[in-house]
Design a protein around this motif. Structure first.
Motif, PDB file in Angstrom:
ATOM      1  N   SER A  78       0.809  -1.214   0.000  1.00 19.44           N
ATOM      2  CA  SER A  78       0.000   0.000   0.000  1.00 19.44           C
ATOM      3  C   SER A  78       0.850   1.276   0.000  1.00 19.44           C
ATOM      4  CB  SER A  78      -0.954  -0.004   1.198  1.00 19.44           C
ATOM      5  OG  SER A  78      -0.244  -0.221   2.409  1.00 19.44           O
ATOM      6  N   TRP A  79       1.850   1.345   0.872  1.00 22.22           N
ATOM      7  CA  TRP A  79       2.720   2.529   0.930  1.00 22.22           C
ATOM      8  C   TRP A  79       3.479   2.687  -0.391  1.00 22.22           C
ATOM      9  CZ3 TRP A  79       3.551   6.558   4.199  1.00 22.22           C
ATOM     10  CH2 TRP A  79       4.728   7.285   4.054  1.00 22.22           C
ATOM     11  N   GLN A  80       3.929   1.577  -0.921  1.00 22.87           N
ATOM     12  CA  GLN A  80       4.702   1.604  -2.151  1.00 22.87           C
ATOM     13  C   GLN A  80       3.841   2.083  -3.332  1.00 22.87           C
ATOM     14  OE1 GLN A  80       4.795  -0.694   0.204  1.00 22.87           O
ATOM     15  NE2 GLN A  80       6.937  -0.469   0.841  1.00 22.87           N
ATOM     16  N   ARG A  81       2.608   1.634  -3.411  1.00 17.57           N
ATOM     17  CA  ARG A  81       1.724   2.083  -4.483  1.00 17.57           C
ATOM     18  C   ARG A  81       1.470   3.586  -4.400  1.00 17.57           C
ATOM     19  NH1 ARG A  81      -2.962  -2.642  -4.573  1.00 17.57           N
ATOM     20  NH2 ARG A  81      -1.782  -4.152  -5.847  1.00 17.57           N
ATOM     21  N   ILE A  82       1.260   4.093  -3.189  1.00 17.14           N
ATOM     22  CA  ILE A  82       1.007   5.527  -3.010  1.00 17.14           C
ATOM     23  C   ILE A  82       2.178   6.347  -3.532  1.00 17.14           C
ATOM     24  CG2 ILE A  82       0.763   7.334  -1.238  1.00 17.14           C
ATOM     25  CD1 ILE A  82      -0.810   5.219   0.418  1.00 17.14           C
ATOM     26  N   HIS A  83       3.410   5.828  -3.337  1.00 20.13           N
ATOM     27  CA  HIS A  83       4.611   6.572  -3.701  1.00 20.13           C
ATOM     28  C   HIS A  83       5.248   6.084  -5.006  1.00 20.13           C
ATOM     29  CE1 HIS A  83       4.114   7.469   0.606  1.00 20.13           C
ATOM     30  NE2 HIS A  83       4.679   8.626   0.300  1.00 20.13           N
ATOM     31  N   ASN A  84       4.476   5.311  -5.777  1.00 10.20           N
ATOM     32  CA  ASN A  84       4.951   4.834  -7.086  1.00 10.20           C
ATOM     33  C   ASN A  84       6.271   4.073  -6.982  1.00 10.20           C
ATOM     34  OD1 ASN A  84       2.769   5.965  -8.627  1.00 10.20           O
ATOM     35  ND2 ASN A  84       3.725   7.984  -8.319  1.00 10.20           N
ATOM     36  N   LEU A  85       6.346   3.216  -5.973  1.00 11.22           N
ATOM     37  CA  LEU A  85       7.533   2.393  -5.764  1.00 11.22           C
ATOM     38  C   LEU A  85       7.206   0.937  -6.104  1.00 11.22           C
ATOM     39  CD1 LEU A  85       8.599   3.852  -2.281  1.00 11.22           C
ATOM     40  CD2 LEU A  85       9.658   4.357  -4.495  1.00 11.22           C
ATOM     41  N   PRO A  86       8.215   0.121  -6.360  1.00 16.82           N
ATOM     42  CA  PRO A  86       7.963  -1.303  -6.613  1.00 16.82           C
ATOM     43  C   PRO A  86       7.321  -1.965  -5.386  1.00 16.82           C
ATOM     44  CG  PRO A  86      10.185  -0.711  -7.267  1.00 16.82           C
ATOM     45  CD  PRO A  86       9.638   0.456  -6.509  1.00 16.82           C
ATOM     46  N   THR A  87       6.348  -2.791  -5.616  1.00 18.97           N
ATOM     47  CA  THR A  87       5.662  -3.458  -4.503  1.00 18.97           C
ATOM     48  C   THR A  87       6.287  -4.821  -4.234  1.00 18.97           C
ATOM     49  OG1 THR A  87       4.021  -4.455  -5.966  1.00 18.97           O
ATOM     50  CG2 THR A  87       3.489  -2.309  -5.023  1.00 18.97           C
ATOM     51  N   THR A  88       6.364  -5.155  -2.949  1.00 19.74           N
ATOM     52  CA  THR A  88       6.908  -6.444  -2.532  1.00 19.74           C
ATOM     53  C   THR A  88       6.043  -7.007  -1.413  1.00 19.74           C
ATOM     54  OG1 THR A  88       9.141  -5.655  -3.023  1.00 19.74           O
ATOM     55  CG2 THR A  88       8.946  -7.669  -1.721  1.00 19.74           C
ATOM     56  N   PRO A  89       5.108  -7.900  -1.717  1.00 20.18           N
ATOM     57  CA  PRO A  89       4.277  -8.480  -0.653  1.00 20.18           C
ATOM     58  C   PRO A  89       5.140  -9.142   0.413  1.00 20.18           C
ATOM     59  CG  PRO A  89       3.453  -9.099  -2.825  1.00 20.18           C
ATOM     60  CD  PRO A  89       4.796  -8.475  -3.039  1.00 20.18           C
ATOM     61  N   ARG A  90       4.841  -8.866   1.670  1.00 21.74           N
ATOM     62  CA  ARG A  90       5.634  -9.433   2.763  1.00 21.74           C
ATOM     63  C   ARG A  90       4.967 -10.630   3.425  1.00 21.74           C
ATOM     64  NH1 ARG A  90      10.311  -6.769   3.954  1.00 21.74           N
ATOM     65  NH2 ARG A  90      10.680  -5.203   2.335  1.00 21.74           N
ATOM     66  N   PHE A  91       3.657 -10.770   3.230  1.00 19.36           N
ATOM     67  CA  PHE A  91       2.940 -11.863   3.885  1.00 19.36           C
ATOM     68  C   PHE A  91       2.005 -12.563   2.906  1.00 19.36           C
ATOM     69  CE2 PHE A  91       3.954  -8.929   7.320  1.00 19.36           C
ATOM     70  CZ  PHE A  91       4.420  -9.782   8.314  1.00 19.36           C
ATOM     71  N   LYS A  92       1.973 -13.874   3.014  1.00 19.81           N
ATOM     72  CA  LYS A  92       0.925 -14.672   2.383  1.00 19.81           C
ATOM     73  C   LYS A  92      -0.145 -14.873   3.455  1.00 19.81           C
ATOM     74  CE  LYS A  92      -0.139 -19.413   1.018  1.00 19.81           C
ATOM     75  NZ  LYS A  92       0.379 -20.797   0.952  1.00 19.81           N
ATOM     76  N   VAL A  93      -1.396 -14.535   3.138  1.00 15.77           N
ATOM     77  CA  VAL A  93      -2.457 -14.652   4.141  1.00 15.77           C
ATOM     78  C   VAL A  93      -3.434 -15.738   3.739  1.00 15.77           C
ATOM     79  CG1 VAL A  93      -2.252 -12.230   4.796  1.00 15.77           C
ATOM     80  CG2 VAL A  93      -3.901 -12.880   3.038  1.00 15.77           C
ATOM     81  N   GLN A  94      -3.977 -16.406   4.749  1.00 13.33           N
ATOM     82  CA  GLN A  94      -4.974 -17.443   4.494  1.00 13.33           C
ATOM     83  C   GLN A  94      -5.935 -17.532   5.667  1.00 13.33           C
ATOM     84  OE1 GLN A  94      -2.651 -21.012   3.878  1.00 13.33           O
ATOM     85  NE2 GLN A  94      -2.191 -21.289   6.045  1.00 13.33           N
ATOM     86  N   LEU A  95      -7.141 -17.939   5.356  1.00 15.73           N
ATOM     87  CA  LEU A  95      -8.184 -18.110   6.365  1.00 15.73           C
ATOM     88  C   LEU A  95      -8.464 -19.600   6.505  1.00 15.73           C
ATOM     89  CD1 LEU A  95     -10.376 -16.966   8.239  1.00 15.73           C
ATOM     90  CD2 LEU A  95     -11.844 -16.697   6.224  1.00 15.73           C
ATOM     91  N   ALA A  96      -8.404 -20.089   7.738  1.00 10.75           N
ATOM     92  CA  ALA A  96      -8.603 -21.518   7.998  1.00 10.75           C
ATOM     93  C   ALA A  96      -9.796 -21.726   8.925  1.00 10.75           C
ATOM     94  CB  ALA A  96      -7.346 -22.119   8.627  1.00 10.75           C
ATOM     95  N   SER A  97     -10.377 -22.918   8.841  1.00 11.10           N
ATOM     96  CA  SER A  97     -11.462 -23.274   9.757  1.00 11.10           C
ATOM     97  C   SER A  97     -11.457 -24.790   9.957  1.00 11.10           C
ATOM     98  CB  SER A  97     -12.819 -22.832   9.195  1.00 11.10           C
ATOM     99  OG  SER A  97     -13.199 -23.660   8.108  1.00 11.10           O
ATOM    100  N   HIS A  98     -12.270 -25.240  10.892  1.00 11.97           N
ATOM    101  CA  HIS A  98     -12.405 -26.675  11.136  1.00 11.97           C
ATOM    102  C   HIS A  98     -12.933 -27.349   9.879  1.00 11.97           C
ATOM    103  CE1 HIS A  98     -13.163 -30.427  13.058  1.00 11.97           C
ATOM    104  NE2 HIS A  98     -14.487 -30.290  13.077  1.00 11.97           N
ATOM    105  N   LEU A  99     -12.138 -28.266   9.340  1.00 12.13           N
ATOM    106  CA  LEU A  99     -12.474 -29.038   8.139  1.00 12.13           C
ATOM    107  C   LEU A  99     -12.695 -28.163   6.904  1.00 12.13           C
ATOM    108  CD1 LEU A  99     -14.954 -31.616   9.731  1.00 12.13           C
ATOM    109  CD2 LEU A  99     -12.494 -31.895   9.304  1.00 12.13           C
ATOM    110  N   GLY A 100     -12.236 -26.899   6.973  1.00 12.57           N
ATOM    111  CA  GLY A 100     -12.386 -26.001   5.837  1.00 12.57           C
ATOM    112  C   GLY A 100     -13.815 -25.554   5.599  1.00 12.57           C
TER     113      GLY A 100
END
Length: 329
Positions: free
Chosen positions: A34-56
């Motif tokens: 988000s900060w990088q997009r605002i300032h026209n900088l290259p973006t580098t995702p730092r986290f892979k996010v996922q949502l888990a639950s019992h038995l999916g």
């Protein structure tokens, strides 16, 4: 530049608070973006996010929104962070229904994951035993219930966030903001965390939730005599009242009054009176333009400087700072 991508897993269940799930997923997902997009900088995702639950399985949040997980918690073999969101429904019912999740929280902690819980989600974390003898916090309104259920946890309910041996807890419902930014800083450093907070216009200067707490939480007990003492103090908070006078008025010795008051409220009568005065001062700061010198005497104090010290110790802010932050227009 370190471009390592870390994994964040949010654990979903019926009657969870949806905003604590989707909000945290958004903040982590946009770290390095988000900060990088605002300032026209290259973006580098730092986290892979996922949502888990019992038995999916899909689950129904407390606001009646149904969320579809990415993965079953049973299939999560690695995550750097496991985040337990706020319980938005009846705590006891949710704890019973989420019994199958506890073994997986324990399993992932043994595999090296940081375990974090927000608000009343700390009840689910505590039931795994992972908070035993550790520092923790929870929503200030549920602190008494938490202490009764988990006496072996070092509850510090005045704090917004606690950390003890890679187990994290956050206070009130929206404290996932503070928790998420803290964890981003842990994994990515101060600059990425600061940039993420600024790009999302997040206030991460909060260290205490006492500025949001109410002395009404001290009413949750069954000692009618002490309730009468509390009512008297509430009606006479601006007056001078010695412990001796208070004890005589309620037909107790000073020692008995202190003992029973502490048993019921976990604080002394003097500390309770101080909390009432601070709370009344907060209301006046929020709703009036009364000069501080007049406000101090209205809530039972004589010296502005000593009142300011007490107020800042209780809320983390000076009276003038509190007025600026919370004054209602």
């Amino acid at each position: 530049m370190n471009t390592t991508e870390f994994t964040v897993t949010v654990l979903g269940f019926n009657q969870a608070l949806a905003s604590a799930i989707t909000g945290a997923l958004d903040v982590f997902a946009f770290a390095g973006i988000s900060w990088q997009r605002i300032h026209n900088l290259p973006t580098t995702p730092r986290f892979k996010v996922q949502l888990a639950s019992h038995l999916g399985q899909q689950f129904l949040c407390s606001n009646q929104i149904t969320l579809q997980p990415n993965i079953a918690i049973e299939d999560v073999s690695h995550t750097d962070i496991l985040l337990i969101p706020t319980i938005g429904g009846d705590i006891d019912d949710v704890l019973e229904e989420t019994l199958p999740l506890r073994v997986h929280i324990q399993r992932l902690q043994k595999m090296g994951a940081d375990i974090a819980a927000n608000c009343t989600g700390t009840f689910l974390l505590a039931q795994t035993g992972l908070l035993a003898d550790k520092a923790a916090t929870t929503h200030w309104g549920y602190a008494d219930k938490f202490k009764a259920m988990f006496p072996n946890v070092n509850l510090q309910s005045e704090k917004m966030v606690t950390e003890d041996n890679a187990v994290y807890c956050a206070g009130g419902g929206m404290a996932w903001i503070d928790l998420s930014i803290l964890l981003i800083e842990r994994y990515c450093g101060h600059q990425i965390a600061s940039d993420t907070a600024k790009s999302h216009v997040l206030d991460v200067s909060r260290t205490s939730q006492t500025i949001y707490a109410s002395s009404r939480q001290r009413r949750f007990h069954s000692d009618k005599d002490i309730m009468a003492v509390q009512s008297f103090l509430e009606k006479n908070l601006e007056k001078k009242c010695t412990l001796s006078d208070l004890a005589k008025q309620h037909n107790m010795t000073e020692r008995t009054l202190i003992r029973r008051f502490k048993n019921a409220c976990d604080i002394t009568p003097g500390q309770y009176l101080q909390s009432l005065r601070i709370e009344h001062a907060r209301k006046l700061l929020e709703t009036s333009s009364m000069p501080l010198e007049n406000l101090v005497s209205t809530v039972g104090y004589e010296d502005l400087s000593s009142f300011t010290r007490l107020f800042k110790k209780a809320t983390g802010l000076s009276p003038s700072q509190y007025r600026i932050k919370f004054k209602r227009n």
